[in-house]
Motif scaffolding. Structure first.
Motif, mmCIF file in Angstrom:
data_model
loop_
_atom_site.group_PDB
_atom_site.id
_atom_site.type_symbol
_atom_site.label_atom_id
_atom_site.label_comp_id
_atom_site.label_asym_id
_atom_site.label_seq_id
_atom_site.Cartn_x
_atom_site.Cartn_y
_atom_site.Cartn_z
ATOM 1 N N UNK A 165 0.846 -1.206 0.000
ATOM 2 C CA UNK A 165 0.000 0.000 0.000
ATOM 3 C C UNK A 165 0.872 1.243 0.000
ATOM 4 N N UNK A 166 1.946 1.183 0.770
ATOM 5 C CA UNK A 166 2.866 2.314 0.805
ATOM 6 C C UNK A 166 3.496 2.528 -0.572
ATOM 7 N N UNK A 167 3.839 1.421 -1.240
ATOM 8 C CA UNK A 167 4.439 1.527 -2.570
ATOM 9 C C UNK A 167 3.459 2.161 -3.544
ATOM 10 N N UNK A 168 2.185 1.730 -3.485
ATOM 11 C CA UNK A 168 1.172 2.288 -4.375
ATOM 12 C C UNK A 168 1.098 3.797 -4.167
ATOM 13 N N UNK A 169 1.083 4.169 -2.899
ATOM 14 C CA UNK A 169 0.978 5.588 -2.546
ATOM 15 C C UNK A 169 2.169 6.363 -3.104
ATOM 16 N N UNK A 170 3.375 5.840 -2.898
ATOM 17 C CA UNK A 170 4.558 6.554 -3.359
ATOM 18 C C UNK A 170 4.647 6.598 -4.870
ATOM 19 N N UNK A 171 4.194 5.523 -5.521
ATOM 20 C CA UNK A 171 4.253 5.542 -6.979
ATOM 21 C C UNK A 171 3.285 6.566 -7.537
ATOM 22 N N UNK A 172 2.134 6.661 -6.880
ATOM 23 C CA UNK A 172 1.166 7.670 -7.343
ATOM 24 C C UNK A 172 1.753 9.071 -7.162
ATOM 25 N N UNK A 173 2.411 9.241 -6.020
ATOM 26 C CA UNK A 173 3.068 10.516 -5.730
ATOM 27 C C UNK A 173 4.126 10.807 -6.792
ATOM 28 N N UNK A 174 4.899 9.758 -7.126
ATOM 29 C CA UNK A 174 5.952 9.902 -8.131
ATOM 30 C C UNK A 174 5.340 10.326 -9.450
ATOM 31 N N UNK B 237 3.194 6.216 -17.223
ATOM 32 C CA UNK B 237 3.699 4.868 -16.975
ATOM 33 C C UNK B 237 3.664 4.556 -15.484
ATOM 34 N N UNK B 238 4.111 5.511 -14.684
ATOM 35 C CA UNK B 238 4.114 5.319 -13.230
ATOM 36 C C UNK B 238 2.710 5.120 -12.720
ATOM 37 N N UNK B 239 1.790 5.881 -13.277
ATOM 38 C CA UNK B 239 0.399 5.786 -12.845
ATOM 39 C C UNK B 239 -0.144 4.393 -13.135
ATOM 40 N N UNK C 221 1.579 1.714 -13.572
ATOM 41 C CA UNK C 221 2.254 0.734 -12.732
ATOM 42 C C UNK C 221 1.652 0.731 -11.337
ATOM 43 N N UNK C 222 1.337 1.912 -10.831
ATOM 44 C CA UNK C 222 0.726 2.004 -9.498
ATOM 45 C C UNK C 222 -0.604 1.270 -9.489
ATOM 46 N N UNK C 223 -1.346 1.375 -10.564
ATOM 47 C CA UNK C 223 -2.615 0.649 -10.666
ATOM 48 C C UNK C 223 -2.374 -0.839 -10.632
ATOM 49 N N UNK C 224 -1.354 -1.277 -11.368
ATOM 50 C CA UNK C 224 -1.045 -2.701 -11.361
ATOM 51 C C UNK C 224 -0.664 -3.134 -9.955
ATOM 52 N N UNK C 225 0.211 -2.336 -9.325
ATOM 53 C CA UNK C 225 0.592 -2.635 -7.936
ATOM 54 C C UNK C 225 -0.652 -2.855 -7.110
ATOM 55 N N UNK C 226 -1.601 -1.952 -7.319
ATOM 56 C CA UNK C 226 -2.761 -1.976 -6.469
ATOM 57 C C UNK C 226 -3.676 -3.139 -6.807
ATOM 58 N N UNK C 227 -4.151 -3.136 -8.060
ATOM 59 C CA UNK C 227 -5.178 -4.114 -8.386
ATOM 60 C C UNK C 227 -4.661 -5.538 -8.409
ATOM 61 N N UNK C 228 -3.410 -5.713 -8.711
ATOM 62 C CA UNK C 228 -2.900 -7.076 -8.708
ATOM 63 C C UNK C 228 -2.525 -7.509 -7.303
ATOM 64 N N UNK C 229 -1.573 -6.807 -6.729
ATOM 65 C CA UNK C 229 -0.973 -7.302 -5.493
ATOM 66 C C UNK C 229 -1.727 -6.857 -4.251
ATOM 67 N N UNK C 230 -1.953 -5.579 -4.169
ATOM 68 C CA UNK C 230 -2.515 -5.059 -2.924
ATOM 69 C C UNK C 230 -3.875 -5.674 -2.622
#
Lengths: 447, 420
Positions: B229-238, B278-280, B282-291
């Motif tokens: 969740x923290x990674x998703x947040x930081x990637x969105x921030x990025x 791209x980051x956005x 990826x953040x979605x993938x982080x979220x919907x897949x893993x989180x």
């Protein structure tokens, strides 16, 4: 440059020693920062600028030797020591100039002494017509020290591996900041040494040679207050002076250009910093994910254990690459922008000084006319006018060249850094891709 | 490019044709299809987008649940029904009360979120509302798929009714502050206290081992979930910061008066803009897949632990019955000497009753233990498959990101070199 970092067992890096011995990747890091930032204006082939850090070029340069620069005066920071609240730089000079007692010598200097040198240039009337190389920023380890302290306090709450890992991370960060501050100080000296006029300055020679402490204390409160007021007056004055339209098209253009450029560089610099910070945070998260996956892998009773371990290993490696990407972006992009923020300010200052001289000249003209009309103190008014005229013309002449050189330097630096940024991004992305693909191959093969 | 997924679909994953990055759709936009095929089960469940009925705070979302199947227990091949969120909760509540005490792991329903739902109701059309709605839709879909994957639950009449019948009695008891809701909370508290007081004499090492494993898994998955969740947040921030930098670089390029450098800076701005997208993604993938997967499993493990607790309760009941039986026997023994024939008869009847209860209790305990072993085996198998599929999909998304990065920087490099 071999980095021998002796961070003691305690978490307070009370002693950090940076020494040059032989080339390594750290060296290329620093040297590329520096060569991009201190390309001498007199050089023809800008990419072949004097590489002050190159170990190989310590001897006479075979390529593109310009007798007006390098061989006669080479300055670098050969060593640096970080103590609890200050950094000591060893400034090493090699020179064939007759005014030095020896051909090669070293002294130890602290940050305040660099500032003293910079300020002496700024305050001197002699150099009003030149872009004074911007002063290096104060070494700031506060943030890093705070983090190390927090880590120490939180030691009980994490596993031994996590703790060692985080400690290594923070030590690496501390080292990176340290290397940067050394680079910044070195760039300043190199720029001065490369400048045809500034390199002859007496204070500079004293700085390089006098092997006692210069007894330069930092400004006390009263002086800082004075400085503050001076700045306020200066910016108010600057606005007035800037309002005067310049007859000379070149300078008028430069004025408008620099004003806008400076503001935009400031904005870009801040935004690039934020971007890179987010990148670092994301890399830190991947680090934690890798650790947790490792634990999961060791605990799991199903086939997933091998899976988790493999993925954990992968993330460990990709995380390192992501951290490198952030670090390289910091070096090639953020530092570049920060440096040109400071340089464009120095260029603006030059224009201000010229503008001031112009106003003085025009005032002197008016005074002369008045004196002639009243036929009183004409001689005095004439001499004043002469002096102002000379001053103005001297500044204008050198300023023009300085500003042209500034542009050349800027374009060269941006080119070099942008090319290197792109190359490094590509290198890291390809590295990442290869790791991911090979891991995927293994994982898919297992099922 | 966004690809659809479901942790429950093992064999085929069909990706939707259009670019369905969640951020590009508003709640009233065209339906987003996440097709999931469970080849083994020949059943396909799709939750389409919804309609908002009612208004103000009484408004509620209606989901269209489409079931396509070739299984004979269903009356039709294809049926589409309209359901509310509370209907899903009602279904779970019914299944839990029917099956949990037998040791079946009933998949937990998605959590209520008063805050999230209120924002949507109030009509906020910002990104977080859109995401909330999509997150919920996706969670409900996964919930149903997990439920029908369970062989016993699939045959359950409540499940069939849920999927097939057009009208469903409103599950009022699922509301948090209803009488039933409060009763639930009280029961939960009571359970927690009981758990602390029951000291089970574990004769079966398997159960002890498994319980320990699940406890460890719970801890680690929660930790992992938090980090992701923290990674998703930081990637969105990025992504946001990269976009902002891109704009700034474009401005800088505009004010640069050296033409080639100016062009290069504009190009840099364009590259960074693409990278931010791209980051956005990826953040979605982080979220919907893993989180989301991790979140699901954290809740599933709670359900597993619940089932172990049920076993403990069954054991406790069995023990209580034995204690009761013992008491009745003692009472009967006393009455033997007291010469009260009718009371004696009663006592003997009670003894028989309690003997029956003890036997039943022992049978229940054996049954639940057997069920749990089977369920845990099935759960672990699913877990392995789910994680494998999802992690591989995730790594593929990372590969895609790196490939795009390479493309963008390779396009930029000649521009940078062209600065003269």
């Amino acid at each position: 440059m071999m980095v021998g970092a002796f961070l003691s067992h305690s978490l307070h890096p009370s002693y950090l020693h940076l020494q040059r011995s032989d080339a390594s990747s750290n060296h290329e890091h620093l040297s590329s920062v520096l060569t991009s930032l201190c390309v001498s204006p007199q050089q023809e082939g800008l990419d072949d600028g004097p590489d002050f850090l190159s170990e190989e070029d310590r001897g006479p340069r075979a390529v593109n030797v310009d007798l007006q620069t390098d061989a006669t005066l080479q300055v670098d920071i050969s060593d640096a020591l970080s103590e609890r609240d200050k950094v000591k730089f060893t400034v090493h000079t090699k020179s064939t100039l007759p005014n030095f007692k020896q051909n090669e010598f070293s002294v130890v200097r602290q940050h305040e002494e660099f500032i003293w040198l910079h300020d002496s240039f700024v305050e001197s009337e002699e150099y009003a017509g030149y872009i004074i190389p911007p002063a290096p920023p104060r070494p700031d380890f506060d943030a890093s020290r705070e983090k190390l302290q927090k880590l120490g306090e939180g030691e009980g709450s994490m596993t031994k591996e996590e703790f060692t890992k985080m400690k290594q991370e923070l030590e690496a960060e501390y080292l990176a900041i340290f290397k940067k501050t050394v680079a910044m100080h070195e760039v300043f000296l190199c720029r001065v040494a490369a400048h045809p006029v500034l390199r002859k300055d007496l204070n500079f020679h004293v700085f390089l040679e006098y092997n006692q402490d210069l007894s330069v204390r930092g400004k006390n409160k009263k002086e800082k207050l004075e400085d503050f007021f001076k700045n306020v007056v200066k910016s108010a004055d600057g606005v007035l002076v800037a309002g005067v339209k310049d007859v000379d098209d070149f300078f008028e253009h430069e004025k408008t250009f620099l004003l806008e450029y400076h503001n935009r560089v400031k904005d870009s610099s801040a935004k690039s910093d934020r971007m890179i910070r987010s990148h670092k945070s994301a890399a830190d998260d991947i680090n934690r994910i890798a650790s947790t996956l490792y634990t999961l892998g060791t605990q799991d009773s199903t086939d997933l254990c091998k899976f988790f371990l493999k993925v954990s290993e992968l993330f460990e490696k990709t995380r390192k690459i992501e951290a490198r990407v952030a670090a390289d972006e910091d070096l090639k992009l953020a530092d570049l922008l920060k440096y040109y923020l400071r340089e464009s300010q120095a260029a603006k200052d030059l224009l201000y000084r010229r503008g001031r001289a112009l106003v003085d000249y025009e005032n002197a003209n008016k005074a002369l006319d008045k004196a002639r009309a009243k036929n009183k103190d004409v001689l005095q008014a004439e001499t004043t006018q002469q002096v102002c005229c000379q001053k103005f013309e001297k500044i204008s002449e050198s300023a023009k060249q300085e500003l042209i050189d500034f542009k050349t330097r800027r374009v060269a630096a941006f080119r070099k850094n942008l090319v290197e940024l792109a190359e490094l991004e590509l290198k890291h992305a390809k590295g990442n891709l290869q790791l991911l693909q090979s891991c995927l191959g293994v994982l898919k093969g297992d099922t | 490019m966004w690809f659809s997924w479901s942790p429950v679909a093992w064999c085929c994953l069909v990706s939707a044709e259009k670019d369905i990055s969640p951020s590009s759709n508003g709640p009233k936009a065209e339906p987003v299809l996440f097709l999931c095929i469970c080849a083994h089960m020949s059943i396909l469940i799709v939750i389409n987008f919804f309609v908002f009925l009612g208004d103000g705070m009484n408004a509620y979302m209606v989901y269209k649940v489409l079931t396509k199947t070739s299984l004979s227990i269903f009356s039709r091949d294809e049926v589409c029904v309209k359901r509310r969120f509370s209907d899903f909760l009602g279904l779970h509540s019914k299944l839990a009360s029917k099956y949990m005490h037998m040791g079946y792991i009933v998949p937990p329903a998605p959590e209520k979120s008063i805050v999230g739902m209120t924002k949507v109701k109030v009509g906020k059309e910002d990104l977080s509302s859109v995401e909330f709605v999509e997150k919920r839709r996706s969670a409900l879909e996964r919930y149903l798929l997990r439920t029908v994957k369970h062989p016993a639950l699939l045959k359950d009449p409540d499940v069939l009714q849920f999927l097939e019948s057009s009208e469903l009695p409103r599950a009022v008891s699922t509301q948090a502050l209803s009488g039933a809701g409060i009763l639930r909370m009280v029961n939960k508290a009571a359970d927690a206290v009981n758990k602390m007081t029951i000291k089970m004499n574990e004769s079966d090492a398997w159960f002890e081992e498994k319980q320990q494993q699940f406890d460890n898994l719970d801890v680690q998955l929660r930790k992992l979930h938090a980090s992701v969740e923290s990674l998703v947040c930081h990637r969105r921030e990025l992504s946001v910061n990269t976009a902002s930098f891109a704009k700034s670089a474009a401005m800088l390029g505009n004010s640069e008066d050296h033409t080639a450098l100016s062009r290069a800076l504009s190009q840099l701005a364009e590259v960074e803009e693409k990278i931010d997208q791209l980051h956005q993604d990826q953040a979605c993938a982080d979220f919907y897949l893993i989180s989301e997967l991790l979140g699901d499993y954290v809740r599933l493990i709670t359900a597993v632990k619940g089932v172990f607790d049920q076993r403990m309760k069954t054991w406790a009941k069995c023990q209580d019955a034995q204690v009761m039986l013992q008491r009745k026997r003692e009472a009967e023994a006393k009455l033997q000497h007291a010469n009260k024939p009718d009371k004696l008869q009663q006592a003997k009847d009670e003894i028989r009753e309690w003997e029956g209860k003890v036997q039943q209790g022992e049978r229940d305990f054996e049954q639940i233990s057997k069920n749990i072993r089977r369920e845990v085996g099935r759960f672990e198998k699913d877990r392995v498959k789910d994680f494998r599929v999802v992690i591989i999909k995730y790594l593929e998304s990372l590969v895609h990101t790196q490939q795009q990065l390479i493309k963008y920087w390779e396009a930029f490099l000649p521009e940078a070199k062209a600065i003269a």
